[in-house]
Motif scaffolding. Structure first.
Motif, PDB file in Angstrom:
ATOM      1  N   ASP A   1      82.007  41.338  36.882  1.00  0.00           N
ATOM      2  CA  ASP A   1      82.667  41.571  38.565  1.00  0.00           C
ATOM      3  C   ASP A   1      81.182  42.309  39.517  1.00  0.00           C
ATOM      4  O   ASP A   1      81.418  43.175  38.702  1.00  0.00           O
ATOM      5  CB  ASP A   1      83.998  41.781  38.418  1.00  0.00           C
ATOM      6  CG  ASP A   1      85.112  41.055  37.804  1.00  0.00           C
ATOM      7  OD1 ASP A   1      84.281  39.491  38.524  1.00  0.00           O
ATOM      8  OD2 ASP A   1      86.111  41.417  38.024  1.00  0.00           O
ATOM      9  N   LEU A   2      80.589  41.484  40.374  1.00  0.00           N
ATOM     10  CA  LEU A   2      80.034  41.997  40.696  1.00  0.00           C
ATOM     11  C   LEU A   2      80.203  42.168  42.297  1.00  0.00           C
ATOM     12  O   LEU A   2      81.622  41.244  43.037  1.00  0.00           O
ATOM     13  CB  LEU A   2      78.178  40.736  40.763  1.00  0.00           C
ATOM     14  CG  LEU A   2      77.817  40.983  39.787  1.00  0.00           C
ATOM     15  CD1 LEU A   2      76.750  40.345  39.858  1.00  0.00           C
ATOM     16  CD2 LEU A   2      77.518  42.746  39.364  1.00  0.00           C
ATOM     17  N   PRO A   3      80.337  43.144  43.243  1.00  0.00           N
ATOM     18  CA  PRO A   3      79.032  44.529  42.860  1.00  0.00           C
ATOM     19  C   PRO A   3      80.312  45.212  41.373  1.00  0.00           C
ATOM     20  O   PRO A   3      81.490  45.062  41.782  1.00  0.00           O
ATOM     21  CB  PRO A   3      78.935  44.817  44.102  1.00  0.00           C
ATOM     22  CG  PRO A   3      80.172  44.532  45.033  1.00  0.00           C
ATOM     23  CD  PRO A   3      80.751  43.136  44.931  1.00  0.00           C
ATOM     24  N   GLN A   4      79.023  45.349  41.064  1.00  0.00           N
ATOM     25  CA  GLN A   4      79.356  46.833  39.979  1.00  0.00           C
ATOM     26  C   GLN A   4      80.233  47.767  41.062  1.00  0.00           C
ATOM     27  O   GLN A   4      79.734  48.434  41.308  1.00  0.00           O
ATOM     28  CB  GLN A   4      78.806  47.523  39.462  1.00  0.00           C
ATOM     29  CG  GLN A   4      78.353  46.591  38.136  1.00  0.00           C
ATOM     30  CD  GLN A   4      78.861  46.309  36.995  1.00  0.00           C
ATOM     31  OE1 GLN A   4      79.815  47.115  37.000  1.00  0.00           O
ATOM     32  NE2 GLN A   4      79.064  45.285  36.564  1.00  0.00           N
ATOM     33  N   SER A   5      81.486  48.326  40.603  1.00  0.00           N
ATOM     34  CA  SER A   5      82.086  49.469  41.048  1.00  0.00           C
ATOM     35  C   SER A   5      82.559  50.550  39.878  1.00  0.00           C
ATOM     36  O   SER A   5      81.543  50.343  38.787  1.00  0.00           O
ATOM     37  CB  SER A   5      83.325  49.213  41.658  1.00  0.00           C
ATOM     38  OG  SER A   5      84.009  48.683  40.715  1.00  0.00           O
ATOM     39  N   SER A   6      82.539  51.723  40.781  1.00  0.00           N
ATOM     40  CA  SER A   6      81.855  53.152  39.691  1.00  0.00           C
ATOM     41  C   SER A   6      83.866  53.364  38.549  1.00  0.00           C
ATOM     42  O   SER A   6      84.491  53.139  38.977  1.00  0.00           O
ATOM     43  CB  SER A   6      81.939  54.539  40.133  1.00  0.00           C
ATOM     44  OG  SER A   6      83.427  54.264  40.730  1.00  0.00           O
ATOM     45  N   ILE A   7      83.289  53.360  37.602  1.00  0.00           N
ATOM     46  CA  ILE A   7      83.766  53.368  36.338  1.00  0.00           C
ATOM     47  C   ILE A   7      84.654  54.851  35.913  1.00  0.00           C
ATOM     48  O   ILE A   7      83.874  55.806  35.805  1.00  0.00           O
ATOM     49  CB  ILE A   7      83.594  52.510  35.450  1.00  0.00           C
ATOM     50  CG1 ILE A   7      83.688  50.742  35.638  1.00  0.00           C
ATOM     51  CG2 ILE A   7      85.004  53.058  33.949  1.00  0.00           C
ATOM     52  CD1 ILE A   7      83.481  50.341  34.473  1.00  0.00           C
TER      53      ILE A   7
ATOM     54  N   THR B   1      94.021  62.133  17.407  1.00  0.00           N
ATOM     55  CA  THR B   1      94.169  60.101  17.758  1.00  0.00           C
ATOM     56  C   THR B   1      93.690  60.673  18.783  1.00  0.00           C
ATOM     57  O   THR B   1      94.328  60.940  19.826  1.00  0.00           O
ATOM     58  CB  THR B   1      94.810  59.618  17.111  1.00  0.00           C
ATOM     59  OG1 THR B   1      94.225  59.793  15.614  1.00  0.00           O
ATOM     60  CG2 THR B   1      95.152  57.851  17.247  1.00  0.00           C
ATOM     61  N   LEU B   2      92.642  60.391  19.876  1.00  0.00           N
ATOM     62  CA  LEU B   2      93.134  59.987  21.515  1.00  0.00           C
ATOM     63  C   LEU B   2      93.384  58.990  21.942  1.00  0.00           C
ATOM     64  O   LEU B   2      92.878  57.980  21.297  1.00  0.00           O
ATOM     65  CB  LEU B   2      91.521  61.289  21.819  1.00  0.00           C
ATOM     66  CG  LEU B   2      90.860  62.277  21.554  1.00  0.00           C
ATOM     67  CD1 LEU B   2      89.996  62.544  21.876  1.00  0.00           C
ATOM     68  CD2 LEU B   2      92.366  62.661  21.078  1.00  0.00           C
ATOM     69  N   ARG B   3      93.831  58.836  23.041  1.00  0.00           N
ATOM     70  CA  ARG B   3      93.770  58.206  24.390  1.00  0.00           C
ATOM     71  C   ARG B   3      92.781  58.019  25.337  1.00  0.00           C
ATOM     72  O   ARG B   3      93.022  58.239  26.681  1.00  0.00           O
ATOM     73  CB  ARG B   3      95.069  57.744  24.728  1.00  0.00           C
ATOM     74  CG  ARG B   3      95.302  55.974  25.011  1.00  0.00           C
ATOM     75  CD  ARG B   3      95.131  54.953  23.422  1.00  0.00           C
ATOM     76  NE  ARG B   3      95.624  53.385  24.569  1.00  0.00           N
ATOM     77  CZ  ARG B   3      95.072  52.353  23.425  1.00  0.00           C
ATOM     78  NH1 ARG B   3      94.895  52.667  21.987  1.00  0.00           N
ATOM     79  NH2 ARG B   3      95.440  51.249  23.742  1.00  0.00           N
ATOM     80  N   ILE B   4      92.117  57.003  25.314  1.00  0.00           N
ATOM     81  CA  ILE B   4      90.383  57.186  26.588  1.00  0.00           C
ATOM     82  C   ILE B   4      91.210  55.992  27.456  1.00  0.00           C
ATOM     83  O   ILE B   4      91.199  54.739  27.417  1.00  0.00           O
ATOM     84  CB  ILE B   4      89.273  57.208  26.141  1.00  0.00           C
ATOM     85  CG1 ILE B   4      89.163  58.468  25.061  1.00  0.00           C
ATOM     86  CG2 ILE B   4      88.302  57.395  27.178  1.00  0.00           C
ATOM     87  CD1 ILE B   4      89.057  59.232  25.535  1.00  0.00           C
ATOM     88  N   GLN B   5      91.326  56.680  28.346  1.00  0.00           N
ATOM     89  CA  GLN B   5      91.836  54.897  29.902  1.00  0.00           C
ATOM     90  C   GLN B   5      90.118  55.172  30.620  1.00  0.00           C
ATOM     91  O   GLN B   5      90.087  55.929  31.283  1.00  0.00           O
ATOM     92  CB  GLN B   5      92.778  55.962  30.964  1.00  0.00           C
ATOM     93  CG  GLN B   5      93.061  54.653  32.161  1.00  0.00           C
ATOM     94  CD  GLN B   5      94.404  55.104  32.830  1.00  0.00           C
ATOM     95  OE1 GLN B   5      94.800  54.725  32.232  1.00  0.00           O
ATOM     96  NE2 GLN B   5      94.388  55.891  33.908  1.00  0.00           N
ATOM     97  N   ALA B   6      90.041  54.731  30.907  1.00  0.00           N
ATOM     98  CA  ALA B   6      88.891  53.433  31.933  1.00  0.00           C
ATOM     99  C   ALA B   6      89.463  52.708  33.041  1.00  0.00           C
ATOM    100  O   ALA B   6      90.501  51.815  32.569  1.00  0.00           O
ATOM    101  CB  ALA B   6      87.884  53.417  31.137  1.00  0.00           C
ATOM    102  N   THR B   7      88.791  53.184  34.307  1.00  0.00           N
ATOM    103  CA  THR B   7      89.478  52.608  35.297  1.00  0.00           C
ATOM    104  C   THR B   7      88.975  52.830  36.204  1.00  0.00           C
ATOM    105  O   THR B   7      87.590  53.023  36.626  1.00  0.00           O
ATOM    106  CB  THR B   7      90.899  53.554  35.733  1.00  0.00           C
ATOM    107  OG1 THR B   7      91.611  53.184  37.093  1.00  0.00           O
ATOM    108  CG2 THR B   7      90.665  54.784  36.575  1.00  0.00           C
ATOM    109  N   ASN B   8      88.906  51.389  37.225  1.00  0.00           N
ATOM    110  CA  ASN B   8      87.657  51.116  38.639  1.00  0.00           C
ATOM    111  C   ASN B   8      89.201  50.916  40.000  1.00  0.00           C
ATOM    112  O   ASN B   8      90.189  51.382  39.607  1.00  0.00           O
ATOM    113  CB  ASN B   8      86.744  50.044  38.289  1.00  0.00           C
ATOM    114  CG  ASN B   8      86.836  48.590  38.066  1.00  0.00           C
ATOM    115  OD1 ASN B   8      88.635  49.109  37.812  1.00  0.00           O
ATOM    116  ND2 ASN B   8      86.521  48.221  37.659  1.00  0.00           N
ATOM    117  N   ASN B   9      88.582  50.433  40.799  1.00  0.00           N
ATOM    118  CA  ASN B   9      88.834  50.246  41.907  1.00  0.00           C
ATOM    119  C   ASN B   9      89.945  49.148  41.693  1.00  0.00           C
ATOM    120  O   ASN B   9      91.108  48.852  42.424  1.00  0.00           O
ATOM    121  CB  ASN B   9      88.579  49.619  42.847  1.00  0.00           C
ATOM    122  CG  ASN B   9      87.104  50.493  43.719  1.00  0.00           C
ATOM    123  OD1 ASN B   9      88.023  51.821  43.303  1.00  0.00           O
ATOM    124  ND2 ASN B   9      86.074  50.675  43.885  1.00  0.00           N
TER     125      ASN B   9
END
Length: 869
Positions: A454-460, A501-509
């Motif tokens: 999606d544009l515009p790119q938002s910070s993650i 074993t890690l669980r990595i979470q990524a989130t933006n707006n």
């Protein structure tokens, strides 16, 4: 949106003197309530940036207000000068609406510089006149039937906008006063005369058609009257208008009617009723005093004097990027109008939309209707739309359909609102990273990356949502929230945890996603060999043979990350003349200490009697064929103290010196702190003793209760020679515990019960005492209970006889008493005789009570395995 604008403004401010900014803002201004549209509120200007880039059309603009309102807009004056004015969207009312507005004014130029300031507008109160309610507020025509006597006509209603609670009463008047009507103070209209339609239309009437907007002084009519008296009388005529009006005036000498005030067909009462009626009065003066009246009617005709206009000429529309085609974006008919009162002067239309970048995207459908619809693509991710910055400007004109065809330009700014079309995904479905266990804290060993199309790119923002906990740390790893780089918080250990074993979470707006990250810890040789014992004392004779295991000493070594076959043993400092060695010296985790060479103290070769050896245990095995180890090498140490005994007289002891630590293991040892142990033992012993004493007392009471002993006197007392006659004979009863072996069986002649006896000792035992007791009860001639009253004969008192008439004397009782009985000569009988008597002599007859007593006694003996005779 506002946060992004503020961030851009901050970046522009950091650029120094080249920034674009607003002059005379922020500020505070006042505006009176009920101000008409286009009332000036505040004037300001724009300072251009150093690049002198022009302000984007449509800016400055009010992007937000608190509270929300559309009563204000920014109007361009000239150059970089602007002002905030009121609109017709809403009405400012001090009594019912907000009194303070905070307007955020935003400006932007072509170079990308921008500024945002706040204008505070305060609404001031004014004394508003009362306003009529109902139909009277728009104009009201009343009709009265002729011939009706004076009566009530109409109830007038009004209110004062200042009086929001409607507590202040209003008074009503007729201006000017009328001869035909009257008004009460509370607003009731009455007729005061009886009207005649024919009488009211006797006077002459003239009609004139005039256009609106005639200037003051323009002659619209000329009234001329003649006096029938002619020249007979010297007089002149005077003209006047009796009807109250503000539009016309009459020359009292010539009768010329002129325009006194602007006549606007499109405003006020003329918009609803364009007819103006006047009554002209003419009198002759000074002689006669005659007069006449004339009704004059002016019909005001509309002209096209007002251009088509709109409440606002600049529009900003936020349109989602996925809006369907043929969607109506804006209907200009709802905001545009023409003040002319009659068609075609009041009619207008719209030209075709035109502007750069909007071609093929927007259309007016149908043509000239002012309805702007979407016909193109507004996809935010479309490269062609991206070139236009997803912002489009549409210019359209509103114009009259009648001469002189007034026009006004309208600017429509369409801003594409991006939508969340694509999910936030990682570039891999899962991650696997390897990190050596010898890497220090802070080492970066991997990176995860998520993208959103999606544009515009938002910070993650990245974070560790689960996993990675250690023994001392809640998380052994750290992730950079902006870049996704993974680093060590502390040093890891393969032997403790080989895999995380890690669980990595990524989130933006808008979205959130997670991915699994496996961190494998690579094993390295970072553990030293550990040997038991790690220090020891040995004593050896000076003449010990070479190759002997010194005191059977062995080293047992372990290593958490190395094979037992990888050990290599060497002796460092202290092995003077190389007297000592290990066998094997490599390839095993168990080795022995051997004497390698003999001691030579007499020849002077050896002078040291106490050796302190420092033993090295290396986990790299043999390096004879290599110059260096292939992997990391760790080395452990062991300290050995060896004392050489010159002339041992006894066998060399293997007891270690006091430096050896003896560990003693105690089990079940009493501790002085355990005070409760003797207390519990003592208290339990006392309870047990009390229980045994109580049991013995109860047993004694039971025997005494069931076997009462009654003293019987001998019929003929036995008196020894030399003893007094009255001396009582002492009865001796002896209790003998007989053998418990019974080899014979017989039947009691009295009771008929079976008993067992010992043929050697004469001891007897009832075979089944419980059954015998029931038989006794059944064989009782009376069939009564043992507690009944009995006679002296039944009890067996001295002098009584049995059923056969044989007297039972005290002597017989004494003889049957046991070991203490005597024979016929008065001498104590022997044991054999007593046994024979017990064996051959049948029991004498007993009473029922005596039988029961005897049976209970025998039952107790049967339980103990003995018999009392």
């Amino acid at each position: 949106m506002q946060e992004a604008v503020l961030l851009l403004i901050l970046l522009s401010a950091m650029s120094g003197g080249e920034a674009l900014y607003l002059i005379h803002l922020p500020a505070t201004s006042n505006v009176t309530e009920n101000s008409p549209p286009e009332t000036s509120v505040h004037t300001f200007s724009v300072h251009l940036s150093a690049s002198l880039s022009p302000v984007i059309p449509g800016f400055p603009m009010i992007i937000n207000s608190s509270p929300l309102t559309e009563v204000f807009r920014v109007k361009w004056l000239s150059g970089t000068n602007f002002e905030v004015v009121t609109t017709e969207k809403e009405q400012l009312d001090f009594e019912t609406g907000p009194n303070i507005f905070d307007l955020q004014i935003y400006v932007k130029d072509d170079a990308g510089f921008m500024d945002l300031q706040v204008l505070t507008v305060q609404v001031t109160d004014v004394n508003e006149p009362p306003q009529f309610l109902g139909n009277l507020a728009k104009g009201l025509d009343l009709y009265i039937v002729e011939g009706i006597k004076p009566r009530f006509i109409y109830q007038v209603e009004a209110f004062d906008p200042e009086d929001t609670r409607r507590n202040i009463p209003l008074r009503y008047f007729l201006i000017p006063p009328s001869n035909n009507f009257s008004m009460s103070a509370n607003g009731i209209l009455f007729s005061t005369t009886e009207f005649d339609f024919e009488e009211g239309h006797n006077s002459p009437t003239r009609e004139f058609v005039i256009p609106e907007e005639l200037g003051p002084g323009t002659i619209v009519a000329n009234i001329t009257a003649e006096d029938p008296d002619g020249q007979s009388f010297t007089s002149f005529l005077l003209y006047s208008i009796t009807t109250l009006n503000s539009y016309f005036m009459i020359n009292q000498l010539t009768g010329t009617i002129q325009v006194a005030h602007r006549i606007d067909r499109d405003a006020g009462e003329l918009r609803q009723n364009p007819v103006i009626s006047l009554e002209v009065l003419v009198k002759d003066r000074p002689i006669g005093g005659q007069e006449n009246r004339m009704q004059i009617t002016f019909l005001v005709k509309d002209i096209n004097d007002n251009p088509a206009t709109c409440t606002k000429f600049t529009f900003s529309i936020m349109v989602p990027e996925n809006t369907a085609k043929r969607t109506l974006l804006l209907d200009l008919n709802s905001v545009c109008f023409d003040d002319d009162s009659e068609a075609p002067n009041s009619q207008f239309n719209f030209t075709t939309p035109s502007a750069v970048g909007s071609h093929g995207r927007f259309l007016q459908d149908p043509a000239g209707s002012g309805k702007i619809v979407l016909i193109g693509d507004l996809d935010y991710e479309n490269p062609s739309n991206l070139a236009a910055s997803n912002k489009y400007m549409v210019r359209i004109q509103v114009q009259d359909v009648a001469h002189p065809y007034y026009k006004n330009n309208i600017y429509i700014y369409v801003l594409t609102n991006p939508e969340n079309e694509f999910p936030l995904i990682f570039d891999q479905p899962s991650y696997v990273f390897n990190v050596s266990e010898i890497r220090p804290a802070g080492t970066q060993f991997g990176r995860v990356q998520a993208t959103d199309q999606d544009l515009p790119q938002s910070s993650i923002v990245y974070s560790i949502s689960a996993g990675g906990a250690g023994l001392q740390y809640t998380n052994m790893f750290w992730i950079n929230p902006q870049t996704g780089e993974l680093k060590l918080v502390t040093k890891v250990d393969y032997e403790t945890t080989p895999t995380y074993t890690l669980r990595i979470q990524a989130t933006n707006n808008e979205d959130t996603n997670s991915v699994t990250v496996t961190v494998n810890i690579l094993e390295k040789n970072d553990e030293k060999p550990v040997c038991i014992p790690n220090s020891y004392f040995l004593a050896i004779p000076v003449d010990l043979k070479v190759g002997t295991n010194i005191q059977n000493f062995k080293l047992v070594c372990t290593d958490r990350d190395s094979s037992p076959r990888s050990f290599r043993y060497s002796i460092g400092s202290g092995n003077v003349n190389s007297h000592f060695t290990f066998s094997p010296n490599a390839g095993s985790n168990v080795t022995q200490l051997l004497l390698a060479t003999r001691f030579d103290y007499t020849g002077g070769l050896d002078k040291i009697w106490d050796y302190r050896l420092l033993v090295y245990i290396t986990d790299d095995n043999l390096l004879s064929g290599r110059k260096k180890a292939d992997t990391l090498v760790e080395t452990g140490t062991v300290t050995l103290s060896i004392s050489v005994i010159s002339h041992p007289t006894t066998i060399v002891t293997t007891t270690s010196r006091p430096r050896i630590t003896h560990q003693i293991l105690r089990k079940n040892a009493y501790s002085p702190s355990a005070w409760y142990v003797p207390f519990v033992i003592t208290f339990g012993s006392i309870l047990l003793l009390i229980f045994l004493v109580t049991l013995m007392v109860q047993l004694a009471n039971a025997i005494h209760r069931h076997c009462p002993c009654k003293t019987r006197k001998h019929k003929t007392p036995l008196v020894k020679k030399g003893e007094m006659k009255n001396t009582k004979r002492e009865v001796v009863v002896e209790t003998i515990q007989m053998s418990t072996v019974f080899d014979g069986e017989a039947i009691d002649p009295v009771t008929g019960a079976k008993y067992e006896f010992n043929s050697k000792t004469g001891a007897r035992k009832w075979k089944d005492p419980f059954m015998q007791m029931s038989k006794w009860k059944e064989s009782s001639p009376e069939g009564t209970t043992p507690n009944r009253a009995v006679s002296a004969e039944e009890i067996g008192l001295p002098g009584s006889t049995d059923k056969e008439g044989n007297e039972l004397s005290g002597t017989a009782q004494a003889e049957s008493a046991g070991p203490g009985s005597r024979n016929q000569d008065g001498k104590p009988g022997t044991q054999k005789k007593r046994d024979a008597v017990l064996t051959s002599r049948p029991y004498p007859s007993h009473t029922q009570e005596s039988k029961q007593c005897l049976l209970l006694g025998l039952m107790e003996e049967h339980k103990r395995g003995t018999l009392i005779v």
